[in-house]
Design a protein around this motif. Structure first.
Motif, PDB file in Angstrom:
ATOM      1  N   SER A  69     -26.454 -29.197 -82.674  1.00  0.00           N
ATOM      2  CA  SER A  69     -25.284 -28.493 -82.872  1.00  0.00           C
ATOM      3  C   SER A  69     -24.818 -28.176 -81.527  1.00  0.00           C
ATOM      4  O   SER A  69     -25.114 -28.333 -80.507  1.00  0.00           O
ATOM      5  CB  SER A  69     -25.770 -27.325 -83.920  1.00  0.00           C
ATOM      6  N   GLU A  70     -23.500 -27.843 -81.748  1.00  0.00           N
ATOM      7  CA  GLU A  70     -22.828 -27.180 -80.706  1.00  0.00           C
ATOM      8  C   GLU A  70     -23.608 -26.053 -79.635  1.00  0.00           C
ATOM      9  O   GLU A  70     -23.831 -25.920 -78.529  1.00  0.00           O
ATOM     10  CB  GLU A  70     -21.509 -26.504 -80.819  1.00  0.00           C
ATOM     11  N   ALA A  71     -24.131 -25.233 -80.697  1.00  0.00           N
ATOM     12  CA  ALA A  71     -24.767 -23.904 -80.060  1.00  0.00           C
ATOM     13  C   ALA A  71     -26.284 -24.602 -79.365  1.00  0.00           C
ATOM     14  O   ALA A  71     -26.649 -24.116 -78.222  1.00  0.00           O
ATOM     15  CB  ALA A  71     -25.175 -23.131 -81.397  1.00  0.00           C
ATOM     16  N   GLY A  72     -26.800 -25.602 -80.070  1.00  0.00           N
ATOM     17  CA  GLY A  72     -27.981 -25.891 -79.334  1.00  0.00           C
ATOM     18  C   GLY A  72     -27.673 -26.668 -77.985  1.00  0.00           C
ATOM     19  O   GLY A  72     -28.562 -26.514 -77.140  1.00  0.00           O
ATOM     20  N   ARG A  73     -26.635 -27.552 -77.879  1.00  0.00           N
ATOM     21  CA  ARG A  73     -26.082 -28.420 -76.958  1.00  0.00           C
ATOM     22  C   ARG A  73     -25.940 -27.207 -75.769  1.00  0.00           C
ATOM     23  O   ARG A  73     -26.425 -27.652 -74.612  1.00  0.00           O
ATOM     24  CB  ARG A  73     -25.231 -29.196 -77.055  1.00  0.00           C
ATOM     25  N   GLU A  74     -25.250 -26.020 -75.986  1.00  0.00           N
ATOM     26  CA  GLU A  74     -24.818 -25.126 -75.224  1.00  0.00           C
ATOM     27  C   GLU A  74     -26.199 -24.305 -74.567  1.00  0.00           C
ATOM     28  O   GLU A  74     -26.202 -24.169 -73.395  1.00  0.00           O
ATOM     29  CB  GLU A  74     -23.770 -23.959 -75.744  1.00  0.00           C
ATOM     30  N   GLY A  75     -26.975 -24.092 -75.661  1.00  0.00           N
ATOM     31  CA  GLY A  75     -28.178 -23.119 -75.188  1.00  0.00           C
ATOM     32  C   GLY A  75     -29.053 -23.964 -74.277  1.00  0.00           C
ATOM     33  O   GLY A  75     -29.550 -23.339 -73.187  1.00  0.00           O
ATOM     34  N   VAL A  76     -29.264 -25.432 -74.477  1.00  0.00           N
ATOM     35  CA  VAL A  76     -29.980 -26.083 -73.578  1.00  0.00           C
ATOM     36  C   VAL A  76     -29.347 -26.319 -72.178  1.00  0.00           C
ATOM     37  O   VAL A  76     -29.795 -26.298 -70.995  1.00  0.00           O
ATOM     38  CB  VAL A  76     -30.175 -27.608 -74.018  1.00  0.00           C
ATOM     39  N   ALA A  77     -27.908 -26.624 -72.155  1.00  0.00           N
ATOM     40  CA  ALA A  77     -27.061 -26.609 -70.937  1.00  0.00           C
ATOM     41  C   ALA A  77     -27.216 -25.467 -70.091  1.00  0.00           C
ATOM     42  O   ALA A  77     -27.318 -25.495 -68.880  1.00  0.00           O
ATOM     43  CB  ALA A  77     -25.724 -27.020 -71.260  1.00  0.00           C
TER      44      ALA A  77
END
Length: 264
Positions: free
Chosen positions: A239-247
């Protein structure tokens, strides 16, 4: 109105019981107000819910003065209407992604315990106390109390509270797991708001998945639950949130989770 709701631009919904003069007792209007508030939270895809009660008490349970005006079939019909609206509100709050924070002060009794137990995080003032109260007046539980109490504190302790109706001081309530934490009464509003705001800026969809996993895990076998966890994690990571969290983690910065668009 006996229940107020304020949905802020940042997605925090503040739901308030507004019957301070009656200890925020739940009558039919209040039950329907809670249902309206829950549906508004679902419709607007809010990011967190803060549940509070005005006045000295969080919620003293059902409105016995209202119930006492009826008898027989009329009373049964009325109570089915009250619990129907209240229970649908609880079901709605349970299935949305937004986590719920409850701020409990003073007397918490009957259905008030059900509301406090329904929250994901329940912050109690140091002047709070908890009483099941139902069997003391010849009633049986509602508001999910007979479901939530055994899961929170175990069946033996739940039956102790439900059968004896003893008053549980806040320190004991915290020790047995009925509340998340205790703060001085003067700090309750600020601490509950801060907690709800923090959750409101988090990954709402991941919170929803986590809430559902914890609920399902209470009855699922391990193999089934591990499969659920794997699927939920894969969806969250993509998800967008997951990608943002890792980044954000890799860049050593705070993540910026955006608000989910309202459902259509």
């Amino acid at each position: 109105m006996s229940v107020g709701i304020d949905i802020r631009p940042d997605g925090l919904a503040h739901v308030t019981l507004r019957r301070a003069e009656a200890g925020n007792a739940i009558d039919l209007e209040t039950a329907r107000g809670l249902l309206d508030a829950a549906r508004a939270c679902e419709r607007e895809s809010v990011r967190a819910v803060l549940l509070t009660g005005e006045g000295k008490s969080f919620c003293v349970g059902g409105d016995l003065r209202e119930f006492a005006r009826l008898s027989g079939a009329a009373l049964e019909k009325h109570l089915l209407a009250v619990t129907g609206a209240l229970h649908e509100a609880l079901r709605t709050f349970a299935v949305i992604d937004a986590p719920m924070v409850a701020a409990a002060q003073g007397a918490v009794a009957g259905a008030g315990i059900g509301l406090a137990a329904a929250a994901d995080v329940t912050i109690a003032a140091d002047n709070a106390s908890f009483t099941a109260a139902y069997t003391g007046i010849g009633y049986s539980p509602d508001a999910g109390v007979s479901w939530s109490l055994p899961r929170l504190i175990g069946p033996k302790r739940a039956l102790d509270l439900l059968l004896t109706n003893r008053r549980v001081p806040v320190a004991e309530a915290a020790a047995m797991g009925l509340v998340s934490r205790v703060v001085p009464a003067g700090q309750l509003a600020a601490e509950a708001t801060r907690t709800a705001e923090t959750l409101g800026h988090g990954p709402t969809a991941a919170f929803g998945a986590t809430r559902r996993l914890v609920a399902a895990g209470l009855t699922a076998d391990l193999a089934t639950h591990l499969d659920r966890e794997a699927r939920a994690l894969a969806a969250a990571a993509a998800s967008e949130a997951g990608r943002e969290g890792v980044a954000a983690f890799l860049a050593k910065r705070a993540p910026a989770f955006t608000r989910v668009a309202p459902r259509t």
